[in-house]
Design a protein around this motif. Structure first.
Motif, short mmCIF file in Angstrom:
data_model
loop_
_atom_site.label_atom_id
_atom_site.label_comp_id
_atom_site.label_asym_id
_atom_site.label_seq_id
_atom_site.Cartn_x
_atom_site.Cartn_y
_atom_site.Cartn_z
N ALA A 128 0.81 -1.22 0.00
CA ALA A 128 0.00 0.00 0.00
C ALA A 128 0.84 1.26 0.00
N LEU A 129 2.07 1.20 0.50
CA LEU A 129 2.91 2.39 0.59
C LEU A 129 3.55 2.73 -0.74
N LEU A 130 4.10 1.75 -1.44
CA LEU A 130 4.89 2.01 -2.65
C LEU A 130 4.15 1.71 -3.95
N SER A 131 3.20 0.80 -3.91
CA SER A 131 2.50 0.45 -5.15
C SER A 131 1.39 1.46 -5.43
N PRO A 132 1.40 2.09 -6.61
CA PRO A 132 0.32 3.02 -6.93
C PRO A 132 -0.98 2.27 -7.16
N SER A 133 -2.08 3.00 -7.11
CA SER A 133 -3.35 2.36 -7.45
C SER A 133 -3.24 1.85 -8.88
N PRO A 134 -3.54 0.59 -9.11
CA PRO A 134 -3.34 0.04 -10.45
C PRO A 134 -4.22 0.72 -11.47
N ALA A 135 -3.63 0.95 -12.65
CA ALA A 135 -4.39 1.56 -13.74
C ALA A 135 -5.29 0.50 -14.35
N ARG A 136 -6.53 0.49 -13.95
CA ARG A 136 -7.46 -0.51 -14.44
C ARG A 136 -7.95 -0.14 -15.84
N VAL A 137 -8.74 -1.03 -16.40
CA VAL A 137 -9.35 -0.75 -17.70
C VAL A 137 -10.15 0.54 -17.59
N THR A 138 -9.95 1.43 -18.55
CA THR A 138 -10.61 2.73 -18.55
C THR A 138 -11.61 2.79 -19.69
N HIS A 139 -12.83 3.25 -19.39
CA HIS A 139 -13.86 3.43 -20.40
C HIS A 139 -14.23 4.91 -20.49
N TRP A 140 -14.35 5.42 -21.71
CA TRP A 140 -14.91 6.74 -21.95
C TRP A 140 -16.13 6.60 -22.84
N ASP A 141 -17.10 7.48 -22.64
CA ASP A 141 -18.35 7.41 -23.40
C ASP A 141 -18.54 8.63 -24.28
N ILE A 142 -18.85 8.38 -25.54
CA ILE A 142 -19.36 9.41 -26.44
C ILE A 142 -20.87 9.26 -26.45
N ASP A 143 -21.58 10.29 -26.04
CA ASP A 143 -23.04 10.29 -26.08
C ASP A 143 -23.46 11.34 -27.09
N TYR A 144 -23.98 10.87 -28.21
CA TYR A 144 -24.29 11.77 -29.33
C TYR A 144 -25.78 11.71 -29.62
N LEU A 145 -26.41 12.88 -29.63
CA LEU A 145 -27.85 12.97 -29.82
C LEU A 145 -28.22 12.71 -31.27
N LEU A 146 -29.02 11.63 -31.51
CA LEU A 146 -29.46 11.29 -32.86
C LEU A 146 -30.95 11.50 -33.06
N GLY A 147 -31.67 11.82 -32.00
CA GLY A 147 -33.12 11.95 -32.10
C GLY A 147 -33.59 12.82 -33.25
N PRO A 148 -32.96 13.99 -33.48
CA PRO A 148 -33.45 14.86 -34.57
C PRO A 148 -33.39 14.24 -35.95
N ILE A 149 -32.55 13.20 -36.17
CA ILE A 149 -32.46 12.61 -37.50
C ILE A 149 -33.79 12.00 -37.92
N ARG A 150 -34.62 11.65 -36.95
CA ARG A 150 -35.91 11.04 -37.28
C ARG A 150 -36.88 12.05 -37.87
N THR A 151 -36.62 13.33 -37.68
CA THR A 151 -37.51 14.37 -38.21
C THR A 151 -37.16 14.74 -39.64
N TRP A 152 -36.03 14.24 -40.15
CA TRP A 152 -35.63 14.60 -41.50
C TRP A 152 -36.49 13.86 -42.52
N ALA A 153 -36.67 14.47 -43.65
CA ALA A 153 -37.47 13.86 -44.71
C ALA A 153 -36.78 12.60 -45.23
N GLY A 154 -37.59 11.62 -45.64
CA GLY A 154 -37.04 10.38 -46.14
C GLY A 154 -36.46 9.54 -45.03
N ASN A 155 -35.52 8.69 -45.38
CA ASN A 155 -34.86 7.83 -44.41
C ASN A 155 -33.35 7.93 -44.62
N PRO A 156 -32.76 9.08 -44.27
CA PRO A 156 -31.33 9.29 -44.55
C PRO A 156 -30.45 8.33 -43.78
#
Length: 347
Positions: A128-156
């Motif tokens: 606990a004194l010398l060992s750093p907290s282990p670098a565990r698996v890291t996750h980042w999230d991209i949250d991208y709003l797609l809802g408005p695409i449903r309002t576009w004409a046709g089915n792009p």
């Protein structure tokens, strides 16, 4: 709206992930009159947004969007605190005109918090004194709003491309609200130089309200440990005081590797490389390890042997029982075994 191409180029900066994004929209005015469109680009943790139409810059007004329905939730299922940013602009599209609208900017990604509970890897609990907290698996999230695409004409169609460092992984959480582990289902992956490129095609009809893209940085293959000090005795015939000094590291997390020197401060000196499997410490349940090593007796005569070790540690304090066997390697020598019990402390 004919189609959209969405590109993310992501990298880590100061232990956080940042993506430069580019959204390209193919537009067409099929009417005989000019269309004046009051539009807006919406994003989470987004900045430096620039808008161009056919390479001509458009003025952008920054603000906060009104409620756009449910926003992504955090790791505990609570609504995320990030507000939706609104970057408004006005576009005039002449009659019968086609053109390309390009939006560029920077997105600061949210690091996913996955609590480990009251579980500590053996290398961390023992040092606990010398060992750093282990670098565990890291996750980042991209949250991208797609809802408005449903309002576009046709089915792009929507073509999504994500570029990340070659050591990273790209996927999506099937249930973004519950922050389930990401999977690569639906993504086509390829290597391009020192990057991994992930691609996915969606349509307006199949697009979710929010698109979740999860970037995963794997855990380093080794974790620094610390010093181990031991005091005890050699048991059986010829018992005597023994001391051990060594260094230990983990690679991977559950396997501890050490190099130690033992002596009785009289006429015995032994060097031992050893590898052991060690369980993590769970609250009040200590870490238990089993190991195999090659003790090399330096004094009183050079001689290799075999070591079996079992130890038990609660935090940095523990005890180790080792059995060494030295076979007869040449004529005129005898095989012998030794049993050593040491109380240890890890730094």
């Amino acid at each position: 709206m004919l189609s959209e191409k969405l590109d993310f180029d992501c990298a880590e900066a100061e232990q956080e992930a940042v993506c430069r994004f580019e959204a390209r929209y193919q537009l067409r005015n099929g009417t005989p009159e000019a269309e004046v469109i009051d539009a807006a680009f919406l994003g989470l943790r987004t900045r430096e947004v620039r808008v161009r139409f056919d390479e001509e810059p458009l003025p952008v007004t920054e603000g906060q969007a009104a409620s756009m329905g449910p926003t992504p939730e955090d790791a505990f299922g609570r609504p995320a605190h990030s507000l939706v940013e609104r970057f408004g602009f006005t576009l005039t599209l002449p009659p019968g005109r086609e053109g390309e609208l390009v939006v560029r900017g920077v997105m600061q990604l949210e690091r996913r918090f996955l609590p480990s509970g009251y579980v500590w890897p053996a290398v961390q609990s023992r040092h606990a004194l010398l060992s750093p907290s282990p670098a565990r698996v890291t996750h980042w999230d991209i949250d991208y709003l797609l809802g408005p695409i449903r309002t576009w004409a046709g089915n792009p169609t929507l073509h999504v491309t994500v570029r990340v460092p070659s050591a990273w992984e790209v996927g999506s959480s099937p249930n973004a609200s519950a922050r389930t582990l990401p999977v690569a289902t639906g993504w086509r992956l390829r290597h391009e130089g020192d990057q991994v490129v992930a691609e996915r095609i969606l349509t307006a009809e199949s697009a979710p309200e929010w698109l979740n893209v999860t970037l995963t940085k794997p855990q380093p293959w080794w974790i620094p440990g610390g010093v181990q000090l031991g005091l005890g005795a050699r048991l059986g015939d010829g018992s005597r005081f023994m001391a051990r000094l060594g260094y230990q590291l983990a690679a991977p997390e559950s396997f501890l590797h050490s190099l130690s020197v033992e002596t009785d401060f009289r006429d015995q000196l032994v060097l031992t490389p050893l590898t052991q499997y060690a369980t993590p410490q769970v609250v009040i349940i200590p870490s238990f390890g089993l190991g195999l090593g090659v003790p090399v007796q330096v004094l009183p005569e050079a001689r290799p042997g075999l070591r079996l070790l079992a130890d038990l540690h609660f935090g940095p304090l523990g005890a180790a029982l080792s059995w060494d066997h030295y076979p007869a390697l040449r004529e005129g020598t005898d095989s012998f075994s030794r049993l050593i019990l040491l109380f240890q402390v890890g730094l």
